[in-house]
Design a protein around this motif. Structure first.
Motif, PDB file in Angstrom:
ATOM      1  N   TYR A 286       0.826  -1.203   0.000  1.00  0.00           N
ATOM      2  CA  TYR A 286       0.000   0.000   0.000  1.00  0.00           C
ATOM      3  C   TYR A 286       0.863   1.257   0.000  1.00  0.00           C
ATOM      4  N   LEU A 287       1.842   1.308   0.883  1.00  0.00           N
ATOM      5  CA  LEU A 287       2.725   2.476   0.952  1.00  0.00           C
ATOM      6  C   LEU A 287       3.546   2.639  -0.320  1.00  0.00           C
ATOM      7  N   TYR A 288       3.999   1.543  -0.880  1.00  0.00           N
ATOM      8  CA  TYR A 288       4.767   1.579  -2.120  1.00  0.00           C
ATOM      9  C   TYR A 288       3.934   2.166  -3.267  1.00  0.00           C
ATOM     10  N   LEU A 289       2.651   1.813  -3.307  1.00  0.00           N
ATOM     11  CA  LEU A 289       1.782   2.271  -4.395  1.00  0.00           C
ATOM     12  C   LEU A 289       1.216   3.670  -4.167  1.00  0.00           C
ATOM     13  N   THR A 290       0.955   4.029  -2.915  1.00  0.00           N
ATOM     14  CA  THR A 290       0.337   5.336  -2.668  1.00  0.00           C
ATOM     15  C   THR A 290       1.344   6.481  -2.602  1.00  0.00           C
ATOM     16  N   THR A 291       2.560   6.217  -2.210  1.00  0.00           N
ATOM     17  CA  THR A 291       3.549   7.292  -2.091  1.00  0.00           C
ATOM     18  C   THR A 291       3.722   8.067  -3.393  1.00  0.00           C
ATOM     19  N   PRO A 292       3.887   7.401  -4.539  1.00  0.00           N
ATOM     20  CA  PRO A 292       3.996   8.165  -5.788  1.00  0.00           C
ATOM     21  C   PRO A 292       2.720   8.937  -6.132  1.00  0.00           C
ATOM     22  N   LEU A 293       1.550   8.386  -5.801  1.00  0.00           N
ATOM     23  CA  LEU A 293       0.292   9.092  -6.081  1.00  0.00           C
ATOM     24  C   LEU A 293       0.202  10.377  -5.258  1.00  0.00           C
ATOM     25  N   ILE A 294       0.608  10.313  -4.005  1.00  0.00           N
ATOM     26  CA  ILE A 294       0.597  11.498  -3.144  1.00  0.00           C
ATOM     27  C   ILE A 294       1.529  12.561  -3.713  1.00  0.00           C
ATOM     28  N   HIS A 295       2.721  12.149  -4.101  1.00  0.00           N
ATOM     29  CA  HIS A 295       3.703  13.105  -4.630  1.00  0.00           C
ATOM     30  C   HIS A 295       3.242  13.696  -5.961  1.00  0.00           C
ATOM     31  N   GLN A 296       2.671  12.865  -6.833  1.00  0.00           N
ATOM     32  CA  GLN A 296       2.169  13.363  -8.120  1.00  0.00           C
ATOM     33  C   GLN A 296       1.050  14.379  -7.927  1.00  0.00           C
ATOM     34  N   ALA A 297       0.291  14.237  -6.845  1.00  0.00           N
ATOM     35  CA  ALA A 297      -0.808  15.162  -6.559  1.00  0.00           C
ATOM     36  C   ALA A 297      -0.304  16.424  -5.866  1.00  0.00           C
ATOM     37  N   GLY A 298       0.987  16.504  -5.603  1.00  0.00           N
ATOM     38  CA  GLY A 298       1.529  17.667  -4.915  1.00  0.00           C
ATOM     39  C   GLY A 298       1.413  17.578  -3.415  1.00  0.00           C
ATOM     40  N   GLY A 299       1.126  16.379  -2.907  1.00  0.00           N
ATOM     41  CA  GLY A 299       0.993  16.195  -1.471  1.00  0.00           C
ATOM     42  C   GLY A 299       2.332  15.898  -0.827  1.00  0.00           C
ATOM     43  N   ARG A 300       2.368  16.153   0.482  1.00  0.00           N
ATOM     44  CA  ARG A 300       3.575  15.815   1.231  1.00  0.00           C
ATOM     45  C   ARG A 300       3.177  15.443   2.657  1.00  0.00           C
ATOM     46  N   VAL A 301       3.855  14.445   3.184  1.00  0.00           N
ATOM     47  CA  VAL A 301       3.618  14.048   4.565  1.00  0.00           C
ATOM     48  C   VAL A 301       4.272  15.096   5.458  1.00  0.00           C
ATOM     49  N   VAL A 302       3.464  15.759   6.267  1.00  0.00           N
ATOM     50  CA  VAL A 302       3.943  16.801   7.166  1.00  0.00           C
ATOM     51  C   VAL A 302       4.534  16.166   8.421  1.00  0.00           C
ATOM     52  N   ARG A 303       3.781  15.224   8.993  1.00  0.00           N
ATOM     53  CA  ARG A 303       4.228  14.599  10.232  1.00  0.00           C
ATOM     54  C   ARG A 303       3.392  13.359  10.479  1.00  0.00           C
ATOM     55  N   SER A 304       3.998  12.381  11.102  1.00  0.00           N
ATOM     56  CA  SER A 304       3.294  11.184  11.522  1.00  0.00           C
ATOM     57  C   SER A 304       3.502  11.006  13.020  1.00  0.00           C
ATOM     58  N   TYR A 305       2.421  10.747  13.731  1.00  0.00           N
ATOM     59  CA  TYR A 305       2.462  10.617  15.182  1.00  0.00           C
ATOM     60  C   TYR A 305       2.017   9.218  15.587  1.00  0.00           C
ATOM     61  N   THR A 306       2.690   8.646  16.560  1.00  0.00           N
ATOM     62  CA  THR A 306       2.251   7.395  17.160  1.00  0.00           C
ATOM     63  C   THR A 306       1.330   7.739  18.318  1.00  0.00           C
ATOM     64  N   VAL A 307       0.171   7.108  18.373  1.00  0.00           N
ATOM     65  CA  VAL A 307      -0.794   7.359  19.442  1.00  0.00           C
ATOM     66  C   VAL A 307      -0.321   6.631  20.697  1.00  0.00           C
ATOM     67  N   LYS A 308      -0.130   7.389  21.754  1.00  0.00           N
ATOM     68  CA  LYS A 308       0.347   6.820  23.022  1.00  0.00           C
ATOM     69  C   LYS A 308      -0.779   6.068  23.730  1.00  0.00           C
ATOM     70  N   HIS A 309      -1.913   6.731  23.892  1.00  0.00           N
ATOM     71  CA  HIS A 309      -3.097   6.087  24.444  1.00  0.00           C
ATOM     72  C   HIS A 309      -4.314   6.941  24.113  1.00  0.00           C
ATOM     73  N   SER A 310      -5.461   6.304  24.141  1.00  0.00           N
ATOM     74  CA  SER A 310      -6.709   6.972  23.793  1.00  0.00           C
ATOM     75  C   SER A 310      -7.502   7.243  25.070  1.00  0.00           C
ATOM     76  N   LEU A 311      -8.063   8.452  25.162  1.00  0.00           N
ATOM     77  CA  LEU A 311      -8.838   8.818  26.348  1.00  0.00           C
ATOM     78  C   LEU A 311     -10.312   8.465  26.213  1.00  0.00           C
ATOM     79  N   GLU A 312     -10.854   8.557  25.008  1.00  0.00           N
ATOM     80  CA  GLU A 312     -12.273   8.311  24.765  1.00  0.00           C
ATOM     81  C   GLU A 312     -12.439   7.614  23.430  1.00  0.00           C
ATOM     82  N   GLY A 313     -13.555   6.964  23.245  1.00  0.00           N
ATOM     83  CA  GLY A 313     -13.882   6.391  21.944  1.00  0.00           C
ATOM     84  C   GLY A 313     -13.665   4.892  21.892  1.00  0.00           C
TER      85      GLY A 313
END
Length: 91
Positions: free
Chosen positions: A17-44
């Motif tokens: 999935y990442l291999y195939l979507t990365t070029p599509l994101i770049h071709q669309a002018g997108g860029r990954v700003v930041r990725s965060y790991t969720v430490k824990h969830s408070l609700e939901g």
């Protein structure tokens, strides 16, 4: 913004999935700003593992990308790669 949890039972699907979507994101002018790991969830429900911020030039670009035949072809792989996958537009 993508809020996701990886399907740990199918790591190959995530790699594909990442291999195939990365070029599509770049071709669309997108860029990954930041990725965060969720430490824990408070609700939901099920806790997401990751929150990823991706910046695109416009809403129109996002709409074209997610409605493209190229992305449609990848959706079955996405379904295998993630047990939780939510995408939202934030301003």
């Amino acid at each position: 913004m993508a809020v996701t949890s990886v399907n740990e039972e199918n790591p190959e699907a995530l790699s594909t999935y990442l291999y195939l979507t990365t070029p599509l994101i770049h071709q669309a002018g997108g860029r990954v700003v930041r990725s965060y790991t969720v430490k824990h969830s408070l609700e939901g429900g099920d806790q997401a593992q990751t929150v990823t911020l991706i910046e695109y030039p416009s809403q129109d670009v996002v709409d074209r990308l997610f409605n493209s035949s190229e992305y449609a072809a990848i959706r079955p792989i996405r379904e295998q790669a993630f047990c939780n996958y939510q995408v939202s537009i934030v301003e």
